[in-house]
Structure formats: structure tokens, C-alpha cells
Motif scaffolding. Sequence first.
Motif, PDB file in Angstrom:
ATOM      1  N   ASN A 100       0.946  -1.154  -0.186  1.00 28.92           N
ATOM      2  CA  ASN A 100       0.116  -0.081  -0.105  1.00 28.92           C
ATOM      3  C   ASN A 100       0.797   1.288  -0.061  1.00 28.92           C
ATOM      4  N   ILE A 101       0.802   2.095  -1.114  1.00 27.99           N
ATOM      5  CA  ILE A 101       1.598   3.342  -1.340  1.00 27.99           C
ATOM      6  C   ILE A 101       0.901   4.525  -1.524  1.00 27.99           C
ATOM      7  N   TYR A 102       1.317   5.460  -1.150  1.00 31.14           N
ATOM      8  CA  TYR A 102       0.675   6.910  -1.467  1.00 31.14           C
ATOM      9  C   TYR A 102       0.989   7.261  -3.078  1.00 31.14           C
ATOM     10  N   LEU A 103      -0.161   7.175  -3.686  1.00 31.59           N
ATOM     11  CA  LEU A 103      -0.576   7.293  -5.124  1.00 31.59           C
ATOM     12  C   LEU A 103      -1.311   8.758  -5.469  1.00 31.59           C
ATOM     13  N   GLY A 104      -0.906   9.770  -5.846  1.00 30.07           N
ATOM     14  CA  GLY A 104      -1.882  10.896  -6.046  1.00 30.07           C
ATOM     15  C   GLY A 104      -2.235  11.656  -4.804  1.00 30.07           C
ATOM     16  N   PHE A 109      -3.339  -0.103  -3.003  1.00 26.51           N
ATOM     17  CA  PHE A 109      -2.610  -1.267  -3.394  1.00 26.51           C
ATOM     18  C   PHE A 109      -2.111  -1.323  -4.669  1.00 26.51           C
ATOM     19  N   ASP A 110      -0.808  -1.404  -4.890  1.00 31.46           N
ATOM     20  CA  ASP A 110      -0.170  -1.288  -6.020  1.00 31.46           C
ATOM     21  C   ASP A 110       0.473  -2.614  -6.416  1.00 31.46           C
ATOM     22  N   TYR A 111       0.884  -3.370  -5.694  1.00 26.25           N
ATOM     23  CA  TYR A 111       1.461  -4.624  -6.065  1.00 26.25           C
ATOM     24  C   TYR A 111       0.641  -5.747  -4.883  1.00 26.25           C
ATOM     25  N   TRP A 112       0.453  -6.999  -5.385  1.00 22.74           N
ATOM     26  CA  TRP A 112      -0.192  -8.204  -4.648  1.00 22.74           C
ATOM     27  C   TRP A 112       0.528  -9.349  -4.924  1.00 22.74           C
ATOM     28  N   GLY A 113       0.410  -9.884  -3.805  1.00 22.41           N
ATOM     29  CA  GLY A 113       0.833 -11.490  -3.837  1.00 22.41           C
ATOM     30  C   GLY A 113       0.060 -12.130  -4.622  1.00 22.41           C
ATOM     31  N   GLN A 114       0.632 -13.536  -4.788  1.00 26.14           N
ATOM     32  CA  GLN A 114      -0.236 -14.400  -5.343  1.00 26.14           C
ATOM     33  C   GLN A 114      -1.248 -14.788  -4.870  1.00 26.14           C
ATOM     34  N   GLY A 115      -1.343 -14.899  -3.353  1.00 24.54           N
ATOM     35  CA  GLY A 115      -2.550 -15.337  -2.654  1.00 24.54           C
ATOM     36  C   GLY A 115      -2.284 -16.753  -2.200  1.00 24.54           C
ATOM     37  N   THR A 116      -2.794 -16.860  -1.221  1.00 25.22           N
ATOM     38  CA  THR A 116      -2.797 -18.430  -0.617  1.00 25.22           C
ATOM     39  C   THR A 116      -4.228 -18.861  -0.032  1.00 25.22           C
ATOM     40  N   LEU A 117      -4.585 -19.796  -0.597  1.00 26.96           N
ATOM     41  CA  LEU A 117      -5.787 -20.311  -0.104  1.00 26.96           C
ATOM     42  C   LEU A 117      -5.732 -21.106   1.047  1.00 26.96           C
TER      43      LEU A 117
ATOM     44  N   ILE B  54      -9.748   9.232 -11.473  1.00 30.62           N
ATOM     45  CA  ILE B  54      -9.414   9.225 -12.832  1.00 30.62           C
ATOM     46  C   ILE B  54      -7.921   8.911 -13.433  1.00 30.62           C
ATOM     47  N   ASN B  55      -7.247   8.665 -12.399  1.00 34.00           N
ATOM     48  CA  ASN B  55      -5.698   8.500 -12.667  1.00 34.00           C
ATOM     49  C   ASN B  55      -5.183   7.001 -12.811  1.00 34.00           C
ATOM     50  N   ARG B  56      -4.373   6.748 -14.062  1.00 33.02           N
ATOM     51  CA  ARG B  56      -4.015   5.678 -14.364  1.00 33.02           C
ATOM     52  C   ARG B  56      -2.475   5.329 -14.054  1.00 33.02           C
ATOM     53  N   PRO B  57      -2.221   4.396 -13.276  1.00 36.56           N
ATOM     54  CA  PRO B  57      -0.779   3.875 -12.950  1.00 36.56           C
ATOM     55  C   PRO B  57       0.032   3.813 -14.287  1.00 36.56           C
ATOM     56  N   SER B  58       1.255   3.945 -14.234  1.00 39.49           N
ATOM     57  CA  SER B  58       2.033   4.010 -15.237  1.00 39.49           C
ATOM     58  C   SER B  58       2.106   2.297 -16.049  1.00 39.49           C
ATOM     59  N   GLY B  59       1.719   2.322 -17.249  1.00 34.75           N
ATOM     60  CA  GLY B  59       1.542   0.825 -17.829  1.00 34.75           C
ATOM     61  C   GLY B  59       0.359   0.559 -17.930  1.00 34.75           C
ATOM     62  N   VAL B  60      -0.709   1.365 -17.705  1.00 34.72           N
ATOM     63  CA  VAL B  60      -2.257   0.821 -17.718  1.00 34.72           C
ATOM     64  C   VAL B  60      -2.684   1.724 -19.162  1.00 34.72           C
ATOM     65  N   SER B  61      -3.310   0.898 -19.931  1.00 33.57           N
ATOM     66  CA  SER B  61      -3.479   1.421 -21.241  1.00 33.57           C
ATOM     67  C   SER B  61      -4.609   2.717 -21.082  1.00 33.57           C
ATOM     68  N   ASN B  62      -4.598   3.495 -21.749  1.00 33.22           N
ATOM     69  CA  ASN B  62      -5.512   4.703 -21.958  1.00 33.22           C
ATOM     70  C   ASN B  62      -6.759   4.315 -22.320  1.00 33.22           C
ATOM     71  N   ARG B  63      -6.946   2.996 -22.698  1.00 38.52           N
ATOM     72  CA  ARG B  63      -8.361   2.686 -23.043  1.00 38.52           C
ATOM     73  C   ARG B  63      -9.253   2.560 -21.666  1.00 38.52           C
ATOM     74  N   PHE B  64      -8.463   2.653 -20.717  1.00 43.71           N
ATOM     75  CA  PHE B  64      -9.221   2.517 -19.252  1.00 43.71           C
ATOM     76  C   PHE B  64      -9.417   4.042 -18.831  1.00 43.71           C
ATOM     77  N   SER B  65     -10.716   4.201 -18.381  1.00 39.14           N
ATOM     78  CA  SER B  65     -10.819   5.674 -17.712  1.00 39.14           C
ATOM     79  C   SER B  65     -11.810   5.659 -16.727  1.00 39.14           C
ATOM     80  N   GLY B  66     -11.728   6.556 -15.756  1.00 38.48           N
ATOM     81  CA  GLY B  66     -12.531   6.403 -14.665  1.00 38.48           C
ATOM     82  C   GLY B  66     -13.137   7.949 -14.393  1.00 38.48           C
ATOM     83  N   SER B  67     -14.421   7.850 -13.604  1.00 37.05           N
ATOM     84  CA  SER B  67     -15.321   9.090 -13.654  1.00 37.05           C
ATOM     85  C   SER B  67     -15.984   8.864 -12.196  1.00 37.05           C
ATOM     86  N   LYS B  68     -16.624   9.915 -11.867  1.00 35.86           N
ATOM     87  CA  LYS B  68     -17.286   9.959 -10.565  1.00 35.86           C
ATOM     88  C   LYS B  68     -18.477  11.080 -10.749  1.00 35.86           C
TER      89      LYS B  68
END
Lengths: 122, 110
Positions: A100-104, A109-117, B54-68
Motif C-alpha cells: 500500500n503506497i501513496y499515489l496521487g 494497493f499497487d502490488y499484490w502477492g499471488q494469494g494463498t488459499l 481518474i488516474n492511471r498507473p504507469s503501464g495501464v492502457s489509456n483505453r481505461f478511464s474513470g469518473s465519478k
Amino acid sequence: QITLKESGPTLVKPTQTLTLTCTSADFSLSTSGVGVGWIRQPPGMALEWLALIYWDDDKRYSPSLKSRLTITKDTSKNRVVLTLTNMDPLDTATYYCARNIYLGSNWYFDYWGQGTLVTVSS
Amino acid sequence: QSALTQPASVSGSPGQSITISCTGTSSDVGGYKYVSWYQQHSGKAPKLMIYDVINRPSGVSNRFSGSKSGNTASLTISGLQAEDEADYYCSSYTSSSIWVFGGGTKLTVL
């Protein structure tokens, strides 16, 4: 590329306590601005947010499970541990840990593990 | 905290556009600009596709868009491709300082 890995039992009995560990060699839990969370997903069902712990030891819990959940971190081993007490068959799910990191403007959650059942059955 | 409401399924043909809605309350979706969307292919871990509505992380296609709008957020996928077939989950920050996921939407590319 950031990888996380969950580890723990695949089968627990009802009433037992589940302990899951999340480890990563690709980022440090002591780095300012970093958190690790747990999310679960029962078979064929939706994601459920469980708990989150930040680098500064701030902790958040799902209100519905708060009485049964504990999240801790061991920065020396760079791992996060989740415990869930009094396990029930309804707790059967794939358990994911995720960074979990600060974006914008908030935390995501920017990276996830593979999960464990984890299956709960006697 | 109740899960956010999403349609169980949507479908579209290649090249078309589809929109997935995510309805919450003023205590989550409506109260914050902190909505995210995750894509989950069968048997795989979720992947972050949209954050802060509305923001896309790096590497995500611009075909995906969000709104509210109000208590409802939306994810639009344009130029639909076969690889877009997956489950999609919205998530929102809440007034309880935690996060909540939606019930998920299965996207079928016809």
C-alpha cells in the motif's frame, strides 16, 4: 518489479487461529510511506478488505472482523503477520497481501502477492 | 461498512465501449475522490487500473478511464479487447479511515 509472498497453513480447523505471513525482498517496511494490507476472497466471491499496517505502525482493521484480527510487522525480517482467531468455515478464502503506497492523493494497493488459499474444515 | 454496489456482469463486443458502475454512499464514494479500480483475471491477483477516480498507473492502457458523479463512480473501457475479459472491482476510502471493495463485475467480451 515488486513481489510479495504469502505463507501459512492451507488447512485449519474450526475455532483455531490462523497466522499468515507476508514477505518481500523488494521494498522495506521501514521506508516512510509504505504500508502492507491483507485482502481475502472466498471462492467465487468478491474481495474483502481486512487490515492494513503502515511503516509508522499505524494499523487499520475491518470493523466487522476487528475483534478477531491482529496485524503486526517485523521490520528486522521485513514481514507482516496477520492473525485471525476463532476460524470458521466461512473464513475459507484466498488471502492476499498487497503493498500500500501513496499515489496521487491517497493510499492504494499497487502490488499484490499471488494469494494463498486457506480452507477451514474439521 | 457495506460493500459498494456493482453490476454482477457486463458484456460487449470487441471494439465497443463498456461502463461499469460502482455505487456507494456519501460516507465513501460520494465523500472522497479516492476511488480505485482493480482488474482480476481468473486465478490471478488483482491489478490496480485506476486510482484517485481518474488516474492511471504507469503501464495501464489509456483505453481505461474513470469518473465519478455523486455517490457513483464508473470505469469505462473503450476499444474492448479479448484480454479485457476479467472481473473488475472498485474500492473507496471511507469515513471510518478504512477501505471497502465493491461486489465485483464480470466482464465478458463477446
